[in-house]
Write an enzyme that holds these catalytic residues in place. Sequence first.
Site, PDB file in Angstrom:
ATOM      1  N   ARG A  92     -13.107 -60.685 -27.705  1.00 40.73           N
ATOM      2  CA  ARG A  92     -12.357 -59.496 -27.246  1.00 40.73           C
ATOM      3  C   ARG A  92     -11.379 -59.055 -28.336  1.00 40.73           C
ATOM      4  NH1 ARG A  92     -11.564 -62.208 -21.317  1.00 40.73           N
ATOM      5  NH2 ARG A  92     -13.284 -61.158 -20.295  1.00 40.73           N
TER       6      ARG A  92
ATOM      7  N   ARG B 186      -6.137 -68.058 -13.359  1.00 36.75           N
ATOM      8  CA  ARG B 186      -7.244 -69.011 -13.474  1.00 36.75           C
ATOM      9  C   ARG B 186      -6.860 -70.382 -12.929  1.00 36.75           C
ATOM     10  NH1 ARG B 186      -7.179 -65.863 -18.140  1.00 36.75           N
ATOM     11  NH2 ARG B 186      -9.105 -64.757 -18.600  1.00 36.75           N
TER      12      ARG B 186
ATOM     13  N   ASP C  36     -12.132 -64.863 -25.511  1.00 41.13           N
ATOM     14  CA  ASP C  36     -10.881 -64.188 -25.894  1.00 41.13           C
ATOM     15  C   ASP C  36     -10.973 -63.724 -27.353  1.00 41.13           C
ATOM     16  OD1 ASP C  36      -8.664 -65.897 -23.778  1.00 41.13           O
ATOM     17  OD2 ASP C  36     -10.694 -66.574 -24.182  1.00 41.13           O
TER      18      ASP C  36
END
Length: 337
Positions: free
Chosen positions: A173, A110, A170
């Site tokens: 997830r 990223r 995140d």
Amino acid sequence: GLDLTQVFFKSISNTHPPSSTKRHTKISVIGVGNVGMAIAQTILTQGLVDELALVDAKPEKLRGEMMDLQHAAAFLPRTKIVASVNYTVTSGSDLCIVTAGARQNPGESRLNLLQSNLAMYKGIVPELVKYSPESILLIVSNPVDVLTYVAWKLSGFPGNRVIGSGTNLDSSRFRFLIADHLDVNAQDVQAYIVGEHGDSSVALWSSISVGGVPVLSFLERQQIAFEKETLEKIHKQVVESAYEVISLKGYTSWAIGYSVANLAFSIIRDQRRIHPVSVLAKGFYGIDGGDVFLSLPAQLGRSGVLGVTNVHLTDEEIQQLRNSAKTILDVQNQLGI
Ligand code: 6V0
């Protein structure tokens, strides 16, 4: 000629009281790529705002996406959808969500996206500020923590009105994988990943609970073989999952769409819910060394960030969080803004 509107509404308009004084609400989404469109369509399904404005640099794609969404009007709560390459269309937004920018190629980190997205933000943020000086900025483009700092700097907004989507994704997830492992509903799993959205993110093991049962101490008390290894594997899976999805389908969209729409809901509807999002973190949990945005469990409402919760962190977690802050600051210091 015949004014259809008048014919149709003649009998109704007289019997109704004047329209309500409810405030007009508006969200702008900048960047109508995979991520921007997933966010836009999820917002529409929730009937969250009266008006949705879309901006992109590609006029044909933008118009196509606008029309395609408008054609779903018969199935959705009523929302006015407008789009333009010109930022006047964003005027008076309550919330501006920025997803414009380069995305990761398979295997690319990223942080690698920073230079091109920084230049883009210099064109975008001042325009948003000009047309919506009271808005809240919600940053999604990567690297999200550094770009949230960039947006804060470029906007001159107070810290509570600049938020990065950060580790909200995140964490979802993480909650999915824990729920899948324990065969429970992900909505009953409370679990936070904080720090950088990316490779140095920090999982807060000690605060994971399922339906109010603290997982780690439960496992210890029951003398079930300590599952730390499994848990660590799960965190590793979270870190790798964006790379995995990108290598499989080329980009990520659905989960980020739902996760950002969920943040928008908390903000616009003043839900005061706690989300792990990227906020100005200086001074919290011993984070020092400069103005840095990273994710902490923050309470969100109509005025943006209302506060940061005081989760108990172990010494190891605090150390990891500081390392995560340092990773971001090192990048920021090379920006020269
Ligand atoms: P995409 O599908 O390439 O869309 C990007 C869009 O931005 C395109 O439509 C471009 O035309 C548009 N764009 C480019 N320059 C400008 C500009 N100057 N002004 C307005 N629009 C412009 O990428 P995708 O939608 O997949 O990803 C967008 C960004 O979100 C990337 O930086 C990703 O890395 C980031 N993501 C962040 C996530 C997070 O959790 N924070 C998750 C997923 C993706």
